[in-house]
Design a protein around this motif. Sequence first.
Motif, PDB file in Angstrom:
ATOM      1  N   ALA A 147       0.827  -1.206   0.000  1.00  0.00           N
ATOM      2  CA  ALA A 147       0.000   0.000   0.000  1.00  0.00           C
ATOM      3  C   ALA A 147       0.863   1.259   0.000  1.00  0.00           C
ATOM      4  O   ALA A 147       2.044   1.233   0.358  1.00  0.00           O
ATOM      5  CB  ALA A 147      -0.911   0.012   1.222  1.00  0.00           C
ATOM      6  N   ARG A 148       0.265   2.365  -0.418  1.00  0.00           N
ATOM      7  CA  ARG A 148       0.848   3.692  -0.209  1.00  0.00           C
ATOM      8  C   ARG A 148       0.363   4.157   1.160  1.00  0.00           C
ATOM      9  O   ARG A 148      -0.839   4.187   1.415  1.00  0.00           O
ATOM     10  CB  ARG A 148       0.373   4.653  -1.284  1.00  0.00           C
ATOM     11  CG  ARG A 148       0.854   6.098  -1.090  1.00  0.00           C
ATOM     12  CD  ARG A 148       0.141   7.035  -2.052  1.00  0.00           C
ATOM     13  NE  ARG A 148       0.604   8.406  -1.912  1.00  0.00           N
ATOM     14  CZ  ARG A 148      -0.210   9.459  -1.950  1.00  0.00           C
ATOM     15  NH1 ARG A 148      -1.508   9.296  -2.099  1.00  0.00           N
ATOM     16  NH2 ARG A 148       0.282  10.675  -1.834  1.00  0.00           N
ATOM     17  N   VAL A 149       1.284   4.501   2.044  1.00  0.00           N
ATOM     18  CA  VAL A 149       0.932   4.779   3.445  1.00  0.00           C
ATOM     19  C   VAL A 149       1.101   6.261   3.756  1.00  0.00           C
ATOM     20  O   VAL A 149       2.176   6.836   3.573  1.00  0.00           O
ATOM     21  CB  VAL A 149       1.794   3.939   4.409  1.00  0.00           C
ATOM     22  CG1 VAL A 149       1.450   4.279   5.857  1.00  0.00           C
ATOM     23  CG2 VAL A 149       1.573   2.451   4.148  1.00  0.00           C
ATOM     24  N   ILE A 150       0.007   6.861   4.249  1.00  0.00           N
ATOM     25  CA  ILE A 150       0.040   8.217   4.787  1.00  0.00           C
ATOM     26  C   ILE A 150       0.006   8.090   6.310  1.00  0.00           C
ATOM     27  O   ILE A 150      -0.937   7.539   6.878  1.00  0.00           O
ATOM     28  CB  ILE A 150      -1.162   9.048   4.325  1.00  0.00           C
ATOM     29  CG1 ILE A 150      -1.204   9.148   2.796  1.00  0.00           C
ATOM     30  CG2 ILE A 150      -1.116  10.445   4.949  1.00  0.00           C
ATOM     31  CD1 ILE A 150      -2.462   9.824   2.265  1.00  0.00           C
ATOM     32  N   ALA A 151       1.041   8.577   6.973  1.00  0.00           N
ATOM     33  CA  ALA A 151       1.119   8.516   8.437  1.00  0.00           C
ATOM     34  C   ALA A 151       0.689   9.848   9.024  1.00  0.00           C
ATOM     35  O   ALA A 151       1.125  10.913   8.574  1.00  0.00           O
ATOM     36  CB  ALA A 151       2.542   8.195   8.875  1.00  0.00           C
ATOM     37  N   ALA A 152      -0.163   9.792  10.044  1.00  0.00           N
ATOM     38  CA  ALA A 152      -0.633  11.001  10.717  1.00  0.00           C
ATOM     39  C   ALA A 152      -0.332  10.887  12.204  1.00  0.00           C
ATOM     40  O   ALA A 152      -0.566   9.846  12.823  1.00  0.00           O
ATOM     41  CB  ALA A 152      -2.131  11.193  10.487  1.00  0.00           C
ATOM     42  N   ALA A 153       0.209  11.978  12.779  1.00  0.00           N
ATOM     43  CA  ALA A 153       0.521  12.012  14.206  1.00  0.00           C
ATOM     44  C   ALA A 153       0.484  13.465  14.672  1.00  0.00           C
ATOM     45  O   ALA A 153       0.275  14.388  13.890  1.00  0.00           O
ATOM     46  CB  ALA A 153       1.890  11.385  14.478  1.00  0.00           C
TER      47      ALA A 153
END
Length: 325
Positions: free
Chosen positions: A165-171
Amino acid sequence: MKAVLCKAYGPASSLSLEETTDPVAGDNEVVIDVHAAGVNFPDTLIIEGKYQVKPEFPFSPGGEAAGVVASVGARVKHLKPGDRVMGLTGYGSFAEKVKADASRVLPMPDDMDYVTAAGFSMTYGTSMHALVQRGQLQPGETLLVLGASGGVGLAAVEIGKAMGARVIAAASSDEKLEVARKAGADELINYSEGDFKEKVKQLTGGKGADVIYDPVGGNLFDQCMRCINWKGRLLVVGFASGRIPELPVNLALLKGASVVGVFWGAFATREPQANLDNFRQLFQWHSEGKLKPLVSQTFELDQYEAALNTLSTRQAVGKIVIKTR
């Protein structure tokens, strides 16, 4: 043996470290000499009576452990004394010994140490079940991970990448996002700065994310329902923000989207073979170097209060582990 005991519901400061009797294995149980115990968000809930499981007092928190089998019940065939194991105990692992249902205990891979194994079962088991069985994540899809530097979130980033997958990380901070970037995240969003929903849309050409992994809940869940793609799947993993959100079902209708619950513990009990298959794949990815569990802090058994407070105040990056020997 020594054990951290909860005698009445309350904060970590109300717990005590005491001598208590050793556990005895039932027919389908094993007793483990605990070398290390993972610290997880449910541990902060169970001691305050806010978790689904409510053991009889006194009990020890600690839902996962790694160590050596001390004894096995009469019906246990796949494990024997002396085996190095890891497993989901539900509670009881903040102790020198713990008993567990044998079906939820697995032999440790040869290339894994006790501290790593103690922080592996719950985070990677939860995220693998979420993305495979519940989210049905496909190669090439966009996965948005909230709380991406925490235990389950970081595992979801790594597993998402391993699944193509293409992963978008949010924090919530740039420091936490750097941890997710090192774990393989393709794009980063600091949701303490600006409009989270619009940032997701900008990174997805206005379409939104195909699968959203949400262990946070609260206001972020509300925004996720507005930045999910057509036929997207929003995975409800937990509520670390403290607020259980309500679902505006009209948004699910308009997006043709699914809101999917993730309860790995129940899945592991109801579908043990599927859970075992998940772990076989996880162990293979670990041996190939695709999964690199991050244990950011370790504590001794008598430092249980500090360990729990680090997690409950959302200061943890990666996994926290208590060493018992």
